[in-house]
Each structure stands twice: as structure tokens, then as C-alpha cells.
Design a protein around this motif. Structure first.
Motif, mmCIF file in Angstrom:
data_model
loop_
_atom_site.group_PDB
_atom_site.id
_atom_site.type_symbol
_atom_site.label_atom_id
_atom_site.label_comp_id
_atom_site.label_asym_id
_atom_site.label_seq_id
_atom_site.Cartn_x
_atom_site.Cartn_y
_atom_site.Cartn_z
ATOM 1 N N PRO A 1 20.121 -34.283 -45.808
ATOM 2 C CA PRO A 1 18.702 -34.036 -45.543
ATOM 3 C C PRO A 1 18.336 -34.152 -44.065
ATOM 4 O O PRO A 1 17.415 -33.474 -43.609
ATOM 5 C CB PRO A 1 18.007 -35.122 -46.373
ATOM 6 C CG PRO A 1 18.938 -35.379 -47.515
ATOM 7 C CD PRO A 1 20.308 -35.272 -46.906
ATOM 8 N N ILE A 2 19.067 -34.969 -43.320
ATOM 9 C CA ILE A 2 18.804 -35.090 -41.874
ATOM 10 C C ILE A 2 19.018 -33.737 -41.198
ATOM 11 O O ILE A 2 18.220 -33.298 -40.357
ATOM 12 C CB ILE A 2 19.707 -36.172 -41.242
ATOM 13 C CG1 ILE A 2 19.323 -37.558 -41.778
ATOM 14 C CG2 ILE A 2 19.601 -36.146 -39.718
ATOM 15 C CD1 ILE A 2 20.252 -38.665 -41.342
ATOM 16 N N ASP A 3 20.093 -33.052 -41.597
ATOM 17 C CA ASP A 3 20.363 -31.709 -41.057
ATOM 18 C C ASP A 3 19.270 -30.736 -41.480
ATOM 19 O O ASP A 3 18.849 -29.870 -40.698
ATOM 20 C CB ASP A 3 21.716 -31.193 -41.553
ATOM 21 C CG ASP A 3 22.886 -31.949 -40.946
ATOM 22 O OD1 ASP A 3 22.668 -32.681 -39.958
ATOM 23 O OD2 ASP A 3 24.004 -31.807 -41.467
ATOM 24 N N ALA A 4 18.813 -30.852 -42.740
ATOM 25 C CA ALA A 4 17.778 -29.949 -43.245
ATOM 26 C C ALA A 4 16.468 -30.141 -42.476
ATOM 27 O O ALA A 4 15.799 -29.165 -42.109
ATOM 28 C CB ALA A 4 17.561 -30.192 -44.740
ATOM 29 N N ILE A 5 16.110 -31.391 -42.232
ATOM 30 C CA ILE A 5 14.883 -31.677 -41.479
ATOM 31 C C ILE A 5 14.997 -31.120 -40.062
ATOM 32 O O ILE A 5 14.066 -30.500 -39.536
ATOM 33 C CB ILE A 5 14.610 -33.191 -41.452
ATOM 34 C CG1 ILE A 5 14.292 -33.702 -42.863
ATOM 35 C CG2 ILE A 5 13.452 -33.518 -40.500
ATOM 36 C CD1 ILE A 5 14.278 -35.214 -42.997
ATOM 37 N N ALA A 6 16.178 -31.318 -39.443
ATOM 38 C CA ALA A 6 16.396 -30.816 -38.081
ATOM 39 C C ALA A 6 16.310 -29.287 -38.037
ATOM 40 O O ALA A 6 15.891 -28.706 -37.024
ATOM 41 C CB ALA A 6 17.752 -31.284 -37.565
ATOM 42 N N ALA A 7 16.694 -28.630 -39.145
ATOM 43 C CA ALA A 7 16.652 -27.167 -39.202
ATOM 44 C C ALA A 7 15.253 -26.639 -39.484
ATOM 45 O O ALA A 7 15.007 -25.438 -39.382
ATOM 46 C CB ALA A 7 17.622 -26.661 -40.269
#
Length: 508
Positions: free
Chosen positions: A330-336
């Protein structure tokens, strides 16, 4: 009460903190009958079962079992009285053997000692009913989830129950194993044992059940012979469409111009993850509200979690902004540029003992921190901006979020994700559990966000919300995308037909 009636529950009420979970609910099961108990999330199925099996004490009503008044204070008492329950979450002792799990609570003894030979033979005999040959001396954790599910079912059957309650028993089973389970259910019926079958898979109900009881909003709304009610009629009763039409509840969404939508921002092709998501494809354009419709267990939330990388997908591809999108977390998803307001606001959304400001800033914290120190001035500016923009009714940023109404808690969660300036916002049941006025405000906010160019994926169990709010509707059924409809094509009849049969043509 008829002699063929094994269980009779009438006028059952149950409240939690003043909120009704059951309102005059009734439920009757005949001897040697397979009876389906169905309804959407929050319908009251689980609460009714927990009242019967002693997890909860009823506030009002009567229960009789096997011809006598019945009230137990624990599941163990219920089991000793002839009621066995198999839960969706497999409740085995993982480090113990198959034999120990199956015989737990009814161990065989010889000369005061455990008779392991007799217990191993009993475990093997019960598993043989499911065509399973396994080393019953090995820990259950060494076996597949499907085998563990069969062990749990074998344990329940082993108690010589008069009534077996099966809560989503096929959730971990493949097609062959489901067939074996149905054979066992038919054996139990032939032996005079009654089965309560809780499932969201409509085809399973017609394959194995004699009658169906439908619950909605804590009430028993319909009882019917399964052979005398069609799938579309079943879905209609579960969703309460006739009632909704009479009451005429409208949403706060207003017409939107499809010509103003941008290019495709997000696309998913053939997503899969176990049995919950088998083949789901959908896309969302900039400024578009895409709606997911489907019954409980259709795979809507599970698909959203795959997009947000909250769960790991086993197959399929995704693109974001025209580029491959493969977040590891989810950290990657938020960053995207993704945000995700989850369905369970209390369990997965708010942190009740933290303030409005702290809850709102959780997702943005990494951006506001410098060398691990929070920039409080920037935080205050952001929080006050969204309290004003979203009209959050609170005494101030430092008020505990648990003191706010459900609608205002939901606005704080919206603010949390809007503060990250997302490109795609996933909203899972954004208006569930909040009053009508707050619901209208949330719906108006969603429309306003989309009008400003935000892509929105909205999951809702309320058909009006999907039909009136979404520019396109994707209908999911048992982990598959079965229909895609434009706003002009989406109607109650078409969506319910796709839910029931897998195709909107069934309504025509």
C-alpha cells in the motif's frame, strides 16, 4: 409447533449499545432439512446464529429446539445439546494433529487413558466420508486450507449433532471438494440430520437446499421453498427493491456529462487471487465515477484491495496513467497516487483514541516529516483546510474522532486521502452506517471530486447509489466481471439480472 420442526426461533430481538441487530427475527428448521440462511452484510444472519449457539444472549423472543424451550450460554453447551457449527474462519488448533482436532472435547478413553487407536480410527472414518486419505497423526498446519476445512467439518459431524450449521463452508474448497461436501450434506439429510447452510453463492443454494430464509436489516423478510423462488426474485428480496421503490430514497448525485471525462487513468485486466477474485477486468477514466455492484462475496472489496496492493494478486495486469502498475505494498500504491477508504470504518479506518488531526494526517505523515520530525505548522494548515472544505462538524482538530458522528468520521477519512492529492480514490461502501443527511453530503462530495478530475472507484451495496452515482457500472459475480454498463444502460433490473444470472440479458 409441528412434529417435524426441529428448531423454532420467534420474535428474537438483539441490540448492541442500543443499536438493533435483530428485530423480531424468526427462523424455523425442519428435521432432516437443508435450510439456506441468506442476506447481505449486516442482515443479521451471524447474530441470529450466535444467539442460537450461546455467543449472545437475546433481548427478547423465544427459541425451542427438539420440542423443548432452548437457551444456552456457550457454544460448548449448544454442541452438547446437539448443535454443531462450522465457521467460515477455520477454527482448528494448527500445531495439533488431525485426530486431536477432530476428537477435541470428546476424547475416547480406555482404563482412564486416552485411547489413541480408537481416536485415530474415528478420525480416519470421518475423513473417509469426504474421500480424504491423510495421516491423521500429523499437525493440521501441514495440510492445505481445503483439507483443514474438511477436518473442521468432520469434527462438527463427529459430535452426532441433530443440527449442523455451515457458515460459508465452500469458501476454501475447489469444485471437486464442493461436490464431495454436497454428497455429505445429502447423507446427513438422509440420516435425519438438519443442516443450516449459509452461503452467498446462489448456485450452491439451488444445488443442495430445500428451503431458504432471507434476512434484511435484522428482520426475517421471506421464507420459501427453494424450488419455488427464482434467482432474480431471491436477489430482489435480499436487496429489498420493492421497499426501496415505495420509499423512493434518492441520492445526492446529479447527472454528469460523459463527454467531460478524460482519458483512461487506471486499467486492470484479468485480475485473480484465489477463489475470491477469479477474472476481473475494469477501467476508470480521469474524472469518472466507476461503480462496482454485486452481492456479498462477489469479490468487489477483494478486487479493490488488489488494486491498492493490500493483498497480493496471483494473476492479471494493471496500468496507471498508461504505464505498468505493479505496487508491492500500500505504501507504493499511495506513492503512485491511490487512496483507499475501506468498508469497515471502525476496524480498518479510524484510530478511535486519536484526534481528528492525527487521523487525518496518517497517510500524509511521511511527506510532512523532515528527518523524522513532524512539521506541525504544515499539518495544522492541511487539517484546518479539510475540516472547512468537507464541513466536518467537530470542536476542533484535537477532538477525539470517536466522539464524532459516523458521517463526520467518514469525512475525516476522506480528508485523509484527499490530503495525499490522489489520482484515484477507492471508496468501499462510503455511506454505510451514516444518517440520511450525512449520506447526501458524502455523495455530493464524491460528485464534486470527480467533477474536479479525480478518478473514483465506488463500491456500494445500494443500487440507487451505484445507478445514480456511477458513470459506468461493473457487475461482479463470484469473482468474475460479468457485465459492464454505461449510465444509460444501468437499471435495477439489468444489474439484478447480472447479479443473479451473470448477464443483464436475463432481465429482458
Amino acid at each position: 409447533m409441528g412434529e417435524d420442526l426441529l428448531l423454532a426461533m420467534a420474535g428474537v430481538d438483539k441490540r448492541f449499545a442500543g443499536i438493533p441487530a435483530l428485530i423480531g427475527a424468526s427462523f424455523e428448521v425442519r428435521r432432516g432439512e437443508v435450510h439456506a440462511l441468506i442476506g447481505q452484510n449486516g442482515a443479521g444472519k451471524s447474530t441470529l446464529i450466535k444467539v442460537l449457539t450461546g455467543y449472545h444472549k437475546k433481548d427478547a423472543g423465544s427459541v425451542s429446539f427438539d420440542g423443548k424451550p432452548f437457551e444456552v450460554t456457550s457454544p460448548q453447551q449448544a454442541q452438547a445439546s446437539g448443535i454443531s457449527t462450522i465457521y467460515q474462519e477455520i477454527n482448528l488448533v494448527p500445531y495439533r494433529s488431525i485426530t486431536e482436532n477432530i476428537c477435541l472435547g470428546r476424547e475416547k478413553r480406555r482404563f482412564g487413558l486416552l485411547d489413541w487407536g480408537a481416536m485415530h480410527a474415528e478420525a480416519e472414518r470421518l475423513l473417509a466420508r469426504f474421500n480424504i486419505k491423510a495421516d491423521v497423526r500429523r499437525p493440521v498446519m501441514e495440510f492445505s486450507t481445503a483439507t483443514q476445512q474438511m477436518v473442521a467439518i468432520a469434527r462438527a459431524i463427529g459430535f452426532d449433532a441433530k443440527l449442523v450449521i455451515m457458515d460459508e463452508p465452500t469458501s476454501s474448497l475447489d469444485e471437486r471438494e464442493v461436490g464431495v461436501l454436497f454428497d455429505v450434506i445429502r447423507q446427513l439429510k438422509a440420516e435425519g440430520v438438519s443442516v443450516v447452510f449459509v452461503s452467498h453463492k446462489l448456485d450452491e443454494l439451488y444445488a443442495v437446499c430445500d428451503r431458504v430464509t432471507i434476512m434484511r436489516d435484522g428482520r426475517t423478510v421471506r421464507v420459501a421453498e427453494i424450488s419455488g423462488i427464482g434467482k432474480l426474485d431471491l436477489v430482489s428480496s435480499m436487496l429489498g427493491r420493492e421497499i426501496a421503490r415505495v420509499e423512493g430514497h434518492a441520492t445526492a448525485f446529479t447527472d454528469r456529462d460523459p463527454a467531460k471525462l478524460g482519458e483512461t487513468l487506471f486499467a486492470a485486466e484479468h485480475l485473480s487471487a484465489g477463489s475470491a477474485v477469479r477474472d476481473v477486468s475494469f477501467s476508470i477514466r480521469r474524472g469518472e465515477i466507476a461503480g462496482f455492484a454485486g452481492l456479498l462475496g462477489a469479490g468487489r472489496t477483494e478486487t479493490a484491495r488488489l488494486a491498492f496492493a493490500a493483498d497480493k494478486r496471483s494473476g492479471g495486469t494493471m496500468t496507471l496513467g498508461g504505464a505498468p502498475y505493479d505496487p508491492a505494498s500500500p505504501i507504493d500504491a499511495i506513492a503512485a497516487g491511490l487512496g483507499f477508504c475501506t468498508e469497515d470504518r471502525k476496524a480498518e479506518g479510524i484510530v478511535p483514541d486519536m484526534s481528528v488531526a492525527e487521523n487525518m494526517m496518517l497517510a500524509l505523515m511521511p511527506k510532512l516529516a523532515k528527518s523524522g520530525i513532524i512539521d506541525e505548522a504544515r499539518q495544522r494548515v492541511v487539517v484546518e483546510k479539510f475540516i472547512k472544505a468537507l464541513s466536518i462538524k467537530c470542536s476542533g482538530p484535537n477532538q477525539k474522532i470517536r466522539e464524532l458522528s459516523g458521517g463526520n468520521q467518514q469525512k475525516v477519512l476522506l480528508g485523509r486521502w484527499l490530503a495525499t492529492e490522489p489520482r484515484l480514490l477507492i471508496l468501499d461502501e462510503p455511506t454505510r452506517g451514516i444518517d440520511v443527511g450525512a449520506k447526501g453530503e458524502i455523495q455530493a462530495l464524491i460528485k464534486s471530486l470527480a467533477d474536479d478530475g479525480l478518478a473514483v472507484l465506488m463500491i456500494s451495496s445500494e443500487l440507487e447509489e451505484v445507478i445514480e452515482g456511477a458513470d459506468r457500472v461493473f457487475v461482479l459475480r463470484e469473482g468474475l466481471t460479468v457485465s459492464e454498463m454505461t449510465r444509460a444502460e444501468a437499471s435495477e433490473d439489468a444489474i439484478m439480472a447480472a447479479m443473479a444470472e451473470g448477464s443483464p440479458e436475463a432481465a429482458r
